[in-house]
Structures are given as structure tokens and as C-alpha cells.
Design an enzyme around this catalytic site. Structure first.
Site, PDB file in Angstrom:
ATOM      1  N   ARG A 237       0.837  -1.193   0.000  1.00  0.00           N
ATOM      2  CA  ARG A 237       0.000   0.000   0.000  1.00  0.00           C
ATOM      3  C   ARG A 237       0.873   1.245   0.000  1.00  0.00           C
ATOM      4  O   ARG A 237       1.862   1.324   0.731  1.00  0.00           O
ATOM      5  CB  ARG A 237      -0.922   0.018   1.231  1.00  0.00           C
ATOM      6  CG  ARG A 237      -2.063  -0.993   1.163  1.00  0.00           C
ATOM      7  CD  ARG A 237      -3.064  -0.615   0.074  1.00  0.00           C
ATOM      8  NE  ARG A 237      -4.229  -1.486   0.028  1.00  0.00           N
ATOM      9  CZ  ARG A 237      -4.341  -2.558  -0.746  1.00  0.00           C
ATOM     10  NH1 ARG A 237      -3.305  -2.916  -1.510  1.00  0.00           N
ATOM     11  NH2 ARG A 237      -5.460  -3.266  -0.760  1.00  0.00           N
ATOM     12  N   GLU A 266      -4.059   7.209  -5.719  1.00  0.00           N
ATOM     13  CA  GLU A 266      -4.207   6.448  -6.959  1.00  0.00           C
ATOM     14  C   GLU A 266      -5.525   6.796  -7.636  1.00  0.00           C
ATOM     15  O   GLU A 266      -6.527   6.985  -6.957  1.00  0.00           O
ATOM     16  CB  GLU A 266      -4.155   4.945  -6.664  1.00  0.00           C
ATOM     17  CG  GLU A 266      -2.821   4.508  -6.076  1.00  0.00           C
ATOM     18  CD  GLU A 266      -2.742   3.011  -5.791  1.00  0.00           C
ATOM     19  OE1 GLU A 266      -3.753   2.310  -5.987  1.00  0.00           O
ATOM     20  OE2 GLU A 266      -1.673   2.559  -5.357  1.00  0.00           O
ATOM     21  N   HIS A 285      -0.215  -0.350  -9.827  1.00  0.00           N
ATOM     22  CA  HIS A 285      -0.894  -1.202  -8.850  1.00  0.00           C
ATOM     23  C   HIS A 285      -1.516  -2.428  -9.527  1.00  0.00           C
ATOM     24  O   HIS A 285      -2.685  -2.747  -9.325  1.00  0.00           O
ATOM     25  CB  HIS A 285      -1.963  -0.422  -8.082  1.00  0.00           C
ATOM     26  CG  HIS A 285      -2.206  -0.990  -6.708  1.00  0.00           C
ATOM     27  ND1 HIS A 285      -2.595  -0.227  -5.645  1.00  0.00           N
ATOM     28  CD2 HIS A 285      -2.111  -2.260  -6.225  1.00  0.00           C
ATOM     29  CE1 HIS A 285      -2.746  -0.984  -4.568  1.00  0.00           C
ATOM     30  NE2 HIS A 285      -2.443  -2.223  -4.900  1.00  0.00           N
TER      31      HIS A 285
END
Length: 316
Positions: A237, A266, A285
Site C-alpha cells: 500500500r 491512486e 498497482h
């Protein structure tokens, strides 16, 4: 004769645009509704109000108290993956809503991404590719980092961290790790304090969930304790890393390179300073996004939700 009306199916909301067919097959007794590719919290609240789902399968965006209050039938929030930091777990607990996660379903995919980022940093893959495309041949001047014999420090020793440990061990790296909750670890992982991990690691890879206690654990103080030339990998994260501190450490050379698959905000906005730093390797990601993981996470999320719903039905 007019056929009898079909029985109303309870609803399941997916905070994404799709779900693996194998997962959908498990949810045949439910009406499945999708929030789209990039749902907002507000749109999720609206969909909860419209469909009153008994379950939410969380792929993208956040699910907070407002969404829970908009769905009085809601019994379970099931994460399509392992990280539940986008779900307000305190609000769920206060409302008697179970929060479950597909722990381990994407372990192979994420660990492989972490290894890919580690190797890309150590071997200067991106920089050498760019040099070659501009006509350079750096054979006589470039020296890559050999990882065999080096120490890798893993923060988080769950399914993903242990898989990363096994791959690093197979590359003849010394593996140290920090995880106060880990049990029954293989003997090649040396469990150490966080201070020891910072001090002794040649490479550090993050594999822990984001909590209030570990937010920005990789900060200026922690980085100053690390060996000069350390490599940092984060497929967990973005909130675990203070991005300004990391940027400064990379620019100074104290951190040789960083491979990042998750970020504080994000999607990353155009103009983020990481985009101008060639020794920070970026991916959007996608560590857990493989064909196999997509199926594994979808099936696990559906099964987890169904298990909770079955338990509620049994007690009704």
C-alpha cells in the site's frame, strides 16, 4: 394463464466493472450489479440505495458508513483481494456487517511483481534498455547489483511475504523479516526487529497491510537507518511510504532505486515527481492483476460472501 411472477433475487454489488465467470457462477442465486471501472464513493452509495445489496464485493474505491447505511439488507463486505484498508471496518462492526478478504488468492501474482521490480532495480533494466535504444553499448562501464549473498528484509510475512521469501531464498539471498503476527515460518526466514531490518537489509520489500500504526513507516528516519545503496520495493500500500522522504533519499543516492506498484494517491496524477526520477520504477498497482489471480480473487470473494450469508440465513 399468466405465469407467476419470478421470485425477487437478493442483490450483490460489485465495486468494479466485472467479475470472473467462475465467481459469477457461484452467485447464480443473486442479482449482481456493477459500479463500473472507476466508481466514486458517491456512486456506490447511490447504487446501495437503489439495489439494497446483501453483499458488496469490493474491487475499487472505498466503502464507508454512508454506503452501509444506504443498504439496510447488507450483511457482508467481501474484498476482491487481501487489503481491506478501503473498507471502514469500524463502521461495519458497529452495524453488524462482516468484513472478509480473499487472503492469499493473489499471493503468487503479487510476489512475482515484487521480484520483478527488485530485479529491474538491481539490474538497471529500464535504464539500460533506454541507453540501448539511443545507440549506447555500456558493457565496459556498467556493473549491475548481484543479489546472491545479499540480505533482503521483508516487512509482512503473510502469504505474499512468505512467497517472496521463498523466491529470494532460492536466489541465495539471506532473508530477514518483521511481522509480529506471523507464525510457523520456514527456518530460512530470520525474524528480526524493525530496527535490525532497516540496518541490515540490502533490499527491503513491503508486504503488510496499511494500518493507522504503520502509516508512512518508511519515512526519513527509517531511511536514514538503512544501508547506503538500499533498494526499496512496495507492492503493498502506498500509504506505507512517505513519498517525499523516499524521493529525497533516491535523489541523494542513499536509496539506489525503488520499485513501486502502489502510491499514496491512486491513480497517480500527471506531474507527480516520481515520474521524473529514472531510478524509481513505476507500475500502476497491477501486482495482483493476472489472469489466474483475477479468477482466484473473484472466486474467493464470492465464496467468502456466500459463507457469511449462509451463516446469517442459518441464524435467521
Amino acid at each position: 394463464m399468466t405465469p407467476p411472477p419470478t421470485a425477487h433475487k437478493p442483490a450483490v454489488l460489485v465495486t468494479g466493472a466485472d467479475l470472473a465467470p467462475e465467481a459469477l457462477a457461484l452467485l447464480g442465486s443473486y442479482d449482481v450489479h456493477y459500479a463500473g471501472k472507476t466508481p466514486s464513493e458517491e456512486s456506490i452509495v447511490d447504487l446501495c440505495r437503489t439495489h439494497n445489496p446483501v453483499a458488496i464485493i469490493v474491487r475499487y474505491s472505498k466503502v464507508g458508513a454512508a454506503a452501509m447505511d444506504a443498504a439496510p439488507a447488507l450483511r457482508v463486505i467481501s474484498k476482491h483481494g487481501s487489503g481491506t484498508d478501503t473498507i471502514d471496518k469500524a463502521a461495519a462492526a458497529a452495524r453488524g456487517i462482516d468484513v472478509v478478504a480473499a487472503v492469499g488468492a493473489n499471493a503468487a501474482a503479487v510476489a512475482e511483481q515484487a521480484l520483478a521490480l527488485l530485479m529491474t532495480c538491481a539490474k538497471s533494466v529500464v535504464a539500460l534498455d533506454a541507453r540501448m535504444r539511443h545507440g549506447h553499448w555500456d558493457k565496459s562501464t556498467h556493473k549491475s547489483v548481484e543479489l546472491a549473498g545479499k540480505t533482503i528484509g521483508l516487512i509482512g510475512l503473510g502469504a505474499i511475504g512468505q512467497r517472496m521469501a521463498a523466491m529470494a531464498h532460492g536466489m541465495d539471498m539471506r532473508v530477514i523479516g518483521h511481522d509480529p503476527y506471523a507464525k510457523q515460518l520456514p527456518d530460512y526466514i530470520d525474524v528480526v526487529s524493525l530496527d535490525t531490518l532497516w540496518a541490515e537489509s540490502d533490499a527491503i520489500s513491503l508486504h503488510c497491510p496499511l494500518t493507522d500504526d504503520n502509516r508512512e513507516m518508511v519515512n526519513a528516519t527509517a531511511l536514514s537507518q538503512c544501508r547506503a545503496g538500499v533498494i526499496l520495493v512496495n507492492t503493498a500500500r502506498g500509504g506505507l511510504v512517505n513519498e517525499q522522504a523516499l524521493l529525497a533519499a533516491v535523489r541523494s543516492g542513499h536509496v539506489m532505486a525503488a520499485g513501486l506498484d502502489s502510491f499514496a494517491v491512486e491513480p497517480m496524477a500527471q506531474g507527480h515527481p516520481f515520474q521524473q526520477e529514472p531510478r524509481i520504477i513505476l507500475s500502476p498497482h497491477i501486482g495482483g492483476v493476472t489472469g489466474a489471480a483475477y479468477v482466484n480473487m473473484g472466486v474467493a470473494a464470492a465464496r467468502n460472501a456466500l459463507a457469511v450469508l449462509a451463516r446469517h440465513s442459518a441464524h435467521a
